[in-house]
Design a protein around this motif. Structure first.
Motif, PDB file in Angstrom:
ATOM      1  N   VAL A 266      -3.022  11.284   7.819  1.00 54.36           N
ATOM      2  CA  VAL A 266      -2.997  10.708   7.292  1.00 54.36           C
ATOM      3  C   VAL A 266      -1.337  11.081   6.199  1.00 54.36           C
ATOM      4  O   VAL A 266      -0.962   9.674   6.111  1.00 54.36           O
ATOM      5  CB  VAL A 266      -3.950  11.466   5.798  1.00 54.36           C
ATOM      6  N   LEU A 267      -0.783  11.709   7.040  1.00 53.62           N
ATOM      7  CA  LEU A 267       0.342  12.382   6.882  1.00 53.62           C
ATOM      8  C   LEU A 267       1.389  10.690   7.425  1.00 53.62           C
ATOM      9  O   LEU A 267       2.176  10.826   6.468  1.00 53.62           O
ATOM     10  CB  LEU A 267       1.348  13.226   7.415  1.00 53.62           C
ATOM     11  N   ASP A 268       0.945  10.011   8.072  1.00 52.04           N
ATOM     12  CA  ASP A 268       1.807   9.257   8.410  1.00 52.04           C
ATOM     13  C   ASP A 268       1.759   7.869   7.575  1.00 52.04           C
ATOM     14  O   ASP A 268       3.462   7.735   7.676  1.00 52.04           O
ATOM     15  CB  ASP A 268       1.154   8.689   9.634  1.00 52.04           C
ATOM     16  N   TYR A 269       1.143   8.602   7.145  1.00 50.74           N
ATOM     17  CA  TYR A 269       1.504   7.328   6.428  1.00 50.74           C
ATOM     18  C   TYR A 269       2.623   7.163   4.971  1.00 50.74           C
ATOM     19  O   TYR A 269       2.844   5.826   4.672  1.00 50.74           O
ATOM     20  CB  TYR A 269       0.259   7.018   4.677  1.00 50.74           C
ATOM     21  N   TYR A 270       3.414   8.567   5.035  1.00 43.97           N
ATOM     22  CA  TYR A 270       4.500   8.113   3.891  1.00 43.97           C
ATOM     23  C   TYR A 270       4.963   8.044   5.469  1.00 43.97           C
ATOM     24  O   TYR A 270       6.448   7.965   4.304  1.00 43.97           O
ATOM     25  CB  TYR A 270       4.164  10.489   3.089  1.00 43.97           C
ATOM     26  N   LYS A 271       5.468   7.959   6.390  1.00 47.90           N
ATOM     27  CA  LYS A 271       5.817   7.785   7.559  1.00 47.90           C
ATOM     28  C   LYS A 271       6.389   5.989   7.325  1.00 47.90           C
ATOM     29  O   LYS A 271       7.223   6.049   7.537  1.00 47.90           O
ATOM     30  CB  LYS A 271       6.360   8.287   8.477  1.00 47.90           C
ATOM     31  N   THR A 272       5.757   5.661   7.810  1.00 45.08           N
ATOM     32  CA  THR A 272       5.547   3.973   8.614  1.00 45.08           C
ATOM     33  C   THR A 272       4.957   2.929   7.545  1.00 45.08           C
ATOM     34  O   THR A 272       4.699   2.116   7.733  1.00 45.08           O
ATOM     35  CB  THR A 272       4.881   4.962   9.759  1.00 45.08           C
ATOM     36  N   GLY A 273       3.494   3.820   6.187  1.00 43.41           N
ATOM     37  CA  GLY A 273       3.293   3.191   5.941  1.00 43.41           C
ATOM     38  C   GLY A 273       1.293   2.656   5.927  1.00 43.41           C
ATOM     39  O   GLY A 273       1.174   2.232   5.775  1.00 43.41           O
ATOM     40  N   ALA A 274       1.314   2.968   7.965  1.00 38.81           N
ATOM     41  CA  ALA A 274      -0.039   2.847   8.329  1.00 38.81           C
ATOM     42  C   ALA A 274      -0.381   4.386   8.091  1.00 38.81           C
ATOM     43  O   ALA A 274       0.027   5.512   8.835  1.00 38.81           O
ATOM     44  CB  ALA A 274       0.476   2.083   9.235  1.00 38.81           C
ATOM     45  N   ILE A 275      -1.862   3.510   8.519  1.00 37.01           N
ATOM     46  CA  ILE A 275      -2.503   5.035   9.546  1.00 37.01           C
ATOM     47  C   ILE A 275      -3.147   4.573  10.871  1.00 37.01           C
ATOM     48  O   ILE A 275      -4.437   4.035  10.349  1.00 37.01           O
ATOM     49  CB  ILE A 275      -3.809   5.712   8.237  1.00 37.01           C
ATOM     50  N   ARG A 276      -2.947   5.628  11.738  1.00 34.63           N
ATOM     51  CA  ARG A 276      -3.704   5.633  13.052  1.00 34.63           C
ATOM     52  C   ARG A 276      -4.717   6.187  13.217  1.00 34.63           C
ATOM     53  O   ARG A 276      -4.611   7.655  13.007  1.00 34.63           O
ATOM     54  CB  ARG A 276      -3.377   5.169  13.834  1.00 34.63           C
ATOM     55  N   CYS A 277      -6.261   6.003  13.374  1.00 40.81           N
ATOM     56  CA  CYS A 277      -6.879   7.020  13.220  1.00 40.81           C
ATOM     57  C   CYS A 277      -7.305   7.177  14.560  1.00 40.81           C
ATOM     58  O   CYS A 277      -7.797   6.408  15.621  1.00 40.81           O
ATOM     59  CB  CYS A 277      -8.885   6.103  12.873  1.00 40.81           C
ATOM     60  N   PRO A 278      -7.157   8.594  14.841  1.00 46.03           N
ATOM     61  CA  PRO A 278      -7.546   9.830  16.128  1.00 46.03           C
ATOM     62  C   PRO A 278      -8.710   8.954  16.845  1.00 46.03           C
ATOM     63  O   PRO A 278      -9.982   8.783  15.952  1.00 46.03           O
ATOM     64  CB  PRO A 278      -7.462  10.919  15.785  1.00 46.03           C
ATOM     65  N   PRO A 279      -9.088   8.643  17.830  1.00 46.25           N
ATOM     66  CA  PRO A 279     -10.278   8.279  18.326  1.00 46.25           C
ATOM     67  C   PRO A 279     -11.733   9.492  18.396  1.00 46.25           C
ATOM     68  O   PRO A 279     -12.394   9.121  18.195  1.00 46.25           O
ATOM     69  CB  PRO A 279      -9.834   9.030  19.823  1.00 46.25           C
TER      70      PRO A 279
ATOM     71  N   ASP B 236      -6.552  -0.509   3.499  1.00 42.41           N
ATOM     72  CA  ASP B 236      -6.957  -1.894   3.929  1.00 42.41           C
ATOM     73  C   ASP B 236      -6.413  -2.012   5.210  1.00 42.41           C
ATOM     74  O   ASP B 236      -6.242  -1.448   6.184  1.00 42.41           O
ATOM     75  CB  ASP B 236      -6.719  -2.881   2.862  1.00 42.41           C
ATOM     76  N   ALA B 237      -6.872  -3.498   5.903  1.00 45.35           N
ATOM     77  CA  ALA B 237      -6.170  -4.012   7.087  1.00 45.35           C
ATOM     78  C   ALA B 237      -4.743  -3.638   7.432  1.00 45.35           C
ATOM     79  O   ALA B 237      -4.856  -3.648   8.543  1.00 45.35           O
ATOM     80  CB  ALA B 237      -7.304  -5.333   7.729  1.00 45.35           C
ATOM     81  N   ASP B 238      -3.896  -3.702   6.337  1.00 41.23           N
ATOM     82  CA  ASP B 238      -2.685  -3.312   6.398  1.00 41.23           C
ATOM     83  C   ASP B 238      -2.103  -1.806   7.125  1.00 41.23           C
ATOM     84  O   ASP B 238      -1.335  -1.394   6.980  1.00 41.23           O
ATOM     85  CB  ASP B 238      -1.545  -4.000   5.010  1.00 41.23           C
ATOM     86  N   THR B 239      -3.191  -1.159   5.934  1.00 44.87           N
ATOM     87  CA  THR B 239      -2.663   0.002   6.238  1.00 44.87           C
ATOM     88  C   THR B 239      -3.312   1.102   6.815  1.00 44.87           C
ATOM     89  O   THR B 239      -2.736   1.238   7.991  1.00 44.87           O
ATOM     90  CB  THR B 239      -3.681   1.101   5.069  1.00 44.87           C
TER      91      THR B 239
END
Length: 232
Positions: free
Chosen positions: A35-48, A67-70
C-alpha cells in the motif's frame, strides 16, 4: 491515511497508551508495504500472498482509490470481480431510485408494508382479460419494464450486491428469484358444469421482494384488548 485518522469518525481518532495514533490495524506487513507504494508511484501491486479482496479492504480502510489505474495484480479474475462489484453497486442504486422506489412508494401509499416487483423486458406485452384475470402468487405484485435490470439480475453476484444494498437501506425479508409471470390470455376452456378455465401465456422473469414492516411479529396476531374492554 491521514484522512482516515483525522476524519469525523471518532473511532479512528483514538490514541494508544503512548499517545500515538495507530494505523493499518489488522493489515499484514506485506500488504502494508504494498500500500505504501501508492505514495511513491501512484500504483499498488498486489503481492501474490495477498488476495484482491484483502487489498480492496485495505484501500477502503485507508481511503485509497481502488480502480484499474491504481491496482496492478496478476490475478485479473479477482481484480475484475471487485471492480464488477463496485460497478454493480452503482448501477443497482440507480435502478433502485429510478425504477424500484416508485413502485415501493405506490405500495406504501396504499398502506402496504411490503412490495413484490417482477422485472419484465422492455418489449414484453401484458394484456390481461378483465373478466378472467390471471392468478398471481403475490397480492401486491407489480411489474416494471426494464431489459437493463433484467440483464443485471441474471448474474448471481449482482443479485448478492442488490441484496446488500437493500439491506444497508434498512429493508428486510429481501428475496430475489425467477418466477412465471402471465402476459396474455391464450384461450378459455369450458369445464364440465360450465366453469371457465383460462389459459395464460407465462414467461420466466426475475422478481425482487422486500419489506419495511417494523413489527411483523406483532401484526400476525389480533389484539382483542380494546374490544374486551368495550364489552365490559
Amino acid at each position: 491515511m491521514l484522512g482516515r485518522m483525522f476524519s469525523s469518525g471518532l473511532e479512528w481518532a483514538k490514541r494508544n497508551e503512548r499517545g500515538e495514533y495507530e494505523v493499518a490495524e489488522g493489515l499484514s506487513a506485506t500488504l502494508f508495504c504494498a500500500v505504501l507504494d501508492y505514495y511513491k508511484t501512484g500504483a499498488i501491486r498486489c503481492p501474490p500472498s495477498v488476495s484482491v479482496a484483502e487489498l480492496r479492504e485495505a484501500c477502503d480502510y485507508l481511503l485509497l482509490p481502488f480502480d484499474a489505474d491504481t491496482i496492478k495484480c496478476q490475478n485479473l479474475r479477482g481484480l475484475l470481480h471487485e471492480l464488477s462489484n463496485e460497478g454493480a453497486r452503482a448501477q443497482f442504486e440507480r435502478f433502485l431510485e429510478e425504477l424500484l422506489l416508485p413502485a415501493m412508494v405506490e405500495c406504501a401509499q396504499r398502506g402496504d408494508r411490503e412490495c413484490h416487483i417482477v422485472v419484465l423486458l422492455d418489449e414484453d406485452s401484458v394484456d390481461w382479460d378483465d373478466q378472467y384475470p390471471p392468478q398471481v402468487g403475490e397480492e401486491s405484485s407489480q411489474a416494471v419494464h426494464s431489459t437493463a435490470l433484467y440483464r443485471f439480475f441474471k448474474y448471481i453476484e449482482n443479485r448478492d450486491v442488490a441484496k446488500q444494498v437493500l439491506k444497508e437501506r434498512g429493508l428486510k425479508k429481501i428475496r430475489l428469484g425467477i418466477e412465471g409471470y402471465p402476459t396474455y390470455k391464450e384461450k378459455v376452456r369450458r369445464r364440465p358444469g360450465g366453469r371457465a378455465e383460462v389459459i395464460y401465456n407465462y414467461v420466466q422473469r426475475p422478481f425482487i421482494h422486500m419489506s419495511w414492516e417494523k413489527e411483523e411479529a406483532k401484526s400476525r396476531h389480533v389484539d382483542f384488548t380494546v374490544s374486551s374492554m368495550l364489552k365490559s
